[in-house]
Structure formats: structure tokens, C-alpha cells
Design a protein around this motif. Structure first.
Motif, PDB file in Angstrom:
ATOM      1  N   CYS A 103      34.886  16.431 -17.645  1.00 10.09           N
ATOM      2  CA  CYS A 103      33.748  17.196 -17.120  1.00 10.09           C
ATOM      3  C   CYS A 103      32.777  17.574 -18.229  1.00 10.09           C
ATOM      4  O   CYS A 103      31.556  17.568 -18.025  1.00 10.09           O
ATOM      5  CB  CYS A 103      34.237  18.446 -16.388  1.00 10.09           C
ATOM      6  N   LYS A 104      33.309  17.908 -19.396  1.00 11.12           N
ATOM      7  CA  LYS A 104      32.437  18.225 -20.527  1.00 11.12           C
ATOM      8  C   LYS A 104      31.659  16.990 -20.979  1.00 11.12           C
ATOM      9  O   LYS A 104      30.474  17.070 -21.306  1.00 11.12           O
ATOM     10  CB  LYS A 104      33.271  18.783 -21.695  1.00 11.12           C
ATOM     11  N   ASN A 107      29.082  16.303 -18.318  1.00  4.95           N
ATOM     12  CA  ASN A 107      28.229  17.459 -18.024  1.00  4.95           C
ATOM     13  C   ASN A 107      28.223  17.788 -16.527  1.00  4.95           C
ATOM     14  O   ASN A 107      27.172  17.995 -15.912  1.00  4.95           O
ATOM     15  CB  ASN A 107      26.801  17.209 -18.508  1.00  4.95           C
ATOM     16  N   ILE A 108      29.407  17.833 -15.937  1.00  8.42           N
ATOM     17  CA  ILE A 108      29.549  18.236 -14.535  1.00  8.42           C
ATOM     18  C   ILE A 108      30.399  19.507 -14.475  1.00  8.42           C
ATOM     19  O   ILE A 108      31.103  19.838 -15.432  1.00  8.42           O
ATOM     20  CB  ILE A 108      30.186  17.123 -13.677  1.00  8.42           C
ATOM     21  N   LYS A 109      30.339  20.211 -13.365  1.00  7.95           N
ATOM     22  CA  LYS A 109      30.973  21.525 -13.245  1.00  7.95           C
ATOM     23  C   LYS A 109      32.490  21.393 -13.099  1.00  7.95           C
ATOM     24  O   LYS A 109      32.983  20.839 -12.118  1.00  7.95           O
ATOM     25  CB  LYS A 109      30.375  22.273 -12.062  1.00  7.95           C
ATOM     26  N   PHE A 110      33.192  21.938 -14.081  1.00  9.44           N
ATOM     27  CA  PHE A 110      34.650  21.798 -14.132  1.00  9.44           C
ATOM     28  C   PHE A 110      35.347  22.602 -13.038  1.00  9.44           C
ATOM     29  O   PHE A 110      36.215  22.076 -12.327  1.00  9.44           O
ATOM     30  CB  PHE A 110      35.160  22.222 -15.510  1.00  9.44           C
ATOM     31  N   LEU A 111      35.023  23.879 -12.893  1.00  2.00           N
ATOM     32  CA  LEU A 111      35.743  24.727 -11.947  1.00  2.00           C
ATOM     33  C   LEU A 111      35.575  24.260 -10.508  1.00  2.00           C
ATOM     34  O   LEU A 111      36.530  24.289  -9.722  1.00  2.00           O
ATOM     35  CB  LEU A 111      35.276  26.183 -12.085  1.00  2.00           C
ATOM     36  N   GLN A 112      34.369  23.821 -10.152  1.00  4.83           N
ATOM     37  CA  GLN A 112      34.153  23.333  -8.787  1.00  4.83           C
ATOM     38  C   GLN A 112      35.005  22.095  -8.509  1.00  4.83           C
ATOM     39  O   GLN A 112      35.568  21.950  -7.417  1.00  4.83           O
ATOM     40  CB  GLN A 112      32.677  23.008  -8.552  1.00  4.83           C
ATOM     41  N   HIS A 113      35.112  21.215  -9.498  1.00  5.70           N
ATOM     42  CA  HIS A 113      35.934  20.023  -9.314  1.00  5.70           C
ATOM     43  C   HIS A 113      37.423  20.373  -9.301  1.00  5.70           C
ATOM     44  O   HIS A 113      38.197  19.799  -8.521  1.00  5.70           O
ATOM     45  CB  HIS A 113      35.640  18.996 -10.411  1.00  5.70           C
ATOM     46  N   PRO A 191      33.395  29.825  -7.611  1.00  3.41           N
ATOM     47  CA  PRO A 191      33.999  28.779  -8.439  1.00  3.41           C
ATOM     48  C   PRO A 191      35.229  29.281  -9.189  1.00  3.41           C
ATOM     49  O   PRO A 191      35.217  30.346  -9.800  1.00  3.41           O
ATOM     50  CB  PRO A 191      32.876  28.414  -9.427  1.00  3.41           C
ATOM     51  N   SER A 245      36.204  37.619 -14.905  1.00  2.65           N
ATOM     52  CA  SER A 245      35.205  37.042 -14.016  1.00  2.65           C
ATOM     53  C   SER A 245      34.661  38.085 -13.052  1.00  2.65           C
ATOM     54  O   SER A 245      33.455  38.166 -12.798  1.00  2.65           O
ATOM     55  CB  SER A 245      35.809  35.870 -13.238  1.00  2.65           C
TER      56      SER A 245
END
Length: 256
Positions: A103-104, A107-113, A191, A245
Motif C-alpha cells: 500500500c505504501k 500510495n493506496i489507503k492501507f486501513l481501508q484495504h 477506517p 484514534s
């Protein structure tokens, strides 16, 4: 239970491997079904699955080697056996870390995935424990309860004695956890929340089931098994993440 389900000439189909394969298949089908019509690219879902499987395999094997370090010193040939000897927690940690790296990189959202993946992870674990049952590994302590089960032809579990069916316990627990996570995923948009719930609930369930395990190759950290120690650490870290959070969201809300 018989691990050798079918033999066709030189090819043998083992129950453990078959259940792992079925778990991966149904877990991926669930992933694709849930990702459809949502803001997820199927190319990333496939790549994350591959990365997670590779990272999970490496993590599960490394943690097994760590728990078996004294035996490896005496019998280095253990390092050459890639078909047996895995620790589930190592697979979970390795798979999540591999997903984070991917994901890094993209550059995509890690927690959502990760939220998308955890119900499928629980589903795959349910099938995996059925495989453990067929293979005879991860067995429970001896018991006189009517709920106990007896192996007669196992190469791993003690034969002809009643054992607590810890494999069935964890399989049922994992399937139930999958259903619960699917339910929660439909009712929250925060998320990371579904992932945290998975980590906390799975760790809690695993911590309890470990008390009933009878196999002695799991390693120890003081009075706890390796998995119990890791479970406590995961619950602690996940709990801290949830608190931070929540407090961050409250701070942002007050200053908007």
C-alpha cells in the motif's frame, strides 16, 4: 482422521493442503464480491492477496523457526522442511506487514484495504483449522469429556485417547468471527475499526483456546505459550491505537 484423502498414482491429495487451498479460494471470492461496486481496484486486490500470501508464508515459517530454535540447533535439517511447521500468528503479522508495504509503494489507503481483507482472513482461518483437524496437528489436551475426539491413525496427535477438539473450536470461532466482521463492516465507515475488532477478538479467542491445547511444540514465554504472549501484545497495541484514534477524532472535532 486421515490426512491422505486421495492418491492417484504418484499424486497424493492431503486434507491439510486441500483445506488451505479451499480457504484461499473462498476467501478471495469473498474479497472480489465485496470489492465490486466499491472504491477498490481489483488489480490491487489481487496483488495484495499475492503479497499477503507470500508475506504470510514467510512470517508463519519464521515464527515457527523461532519457537523451534533449540531443536533447530540440534537438528538443522528442520530448516529445509518447507511443507510443515507454521505458526498462524506469524502468518497474520507477515501478511499484514506485506500488505502495508504494498500500500505504501502504490500510495493506496492501507486501513481501508485491511478492513476489506480481515473477514476473508477469518474465513480462511476457519478452513485452515479443518485442515489441522485432518492432519492431526494443533490438537487439544487429553480429556474424559463426551465432547472429546479420538485419533486412531494420526502421525502427529496422540492416538486412541480422547482429546479436546481445539481445531474444531477455533474453526467454528473463525467462521463466526467472519460473519460478525461482515455484519460490522456494513455498519461502520471508520477506517481501521473492523481490522481492530478482528485483531482484538481473534487474539482473545486464541488466548483462551490456547489453554486447551495439548501439543508441546508451540514455544513458551514464561508461563504463556508464544501465541498467548503475542495475543496479549496485539490486544495491547490495538487497544492503544483505538484510544489514540478516538482521542484524535475528538480533538479534530473540537477544532473544526
Amino acid at each position: 482422521m486421515y490426512n491422505e484423502l486421495l492418491k492417484i498414482g504418484p499424486v497424493t491429495i492431503y486434507g491439510y493442503g486441500l483445506m488451505i487451498a479451499l480457504g484461499i479460494f473462498f476467501a478471495y471470492r469473498l474479497l472480489v464480491h465485496r470489492a465490486t461496486n466499491r472504491p477498490f481496484e481489483l488489480s490491487h486486490i489481487f496483488s495484495l492477496t499475492v503479497w499477503g500470501l507470500v508475506g504470510g508464508f514467510i512470517g508463519a515459517k519464521l515464527l515457527y523457526w523461532i519457537t523451534q530454535f533449540p531443536n533447530i540447533i540440534s537438528h538443522p535439517s528442520i530448516l529445509l522442511n518447507f511443507g510443515e511447521g507454521f505458526v498462524v500468528y506469524g502468518g497474520i503479522i507477515g501478511g499484514i506487514l506485506a500488505g502495508l508495504v504494498y500500500c505504501k509503494m502504490k500510495n493506496i489507503k492501507f486501513l481501508q484495504h485491511l478492513d476489506l481483507f480481515v473477514p476473508s482472513i477469518a474465513l480462511a482461518q476457519g478452513f485452515g483449522r479443518i485442515g489441522c483437524l485432518l492432519a492431526g496437528c494443533c490438537y487439544g489436551e487429553e480429556t474424559h469429556s463426551f465432547l472429546g475426539m479420538t485419533f486412531h491413525h494420526s502421525d502427529i496427535a496422540p492416538n486412541d485417547v480422547k482429546l479436546i477438539p481445539t481445531q474444531i473450536m477455533e474453526s467454528v470461532f473463525s467462521f463466526a468471527l467472519c460473519i460478525l466482521l461482515l455484519y460490522l463492516a456494513k455498519r461502520t465507515k471508520k477506517p481501521g475499526l473492523v481490522s481492530c475488532i478482528y485483531l482484538i477478538l481473534y487474539s482473545t479467542g486464541r488466548f483462551v483456546i490456547e489453554f486447551f491445547r495439548g501439543d508441546i511444540i508451540r514455544g513458551q514465554v514464561g508461563v504463556l505459550s508464544t501465541s498467548q504472549f503475542i495475543a496479549l501484545m496485539i490486544m495491547l497495541v490495538t487497544g492503544i491505537f483505538l484510544v489514540m484514534s478516538h482521542n484524535q477524532n475528538r480533538f479534530i472535532g473540537k477544532n473544526v
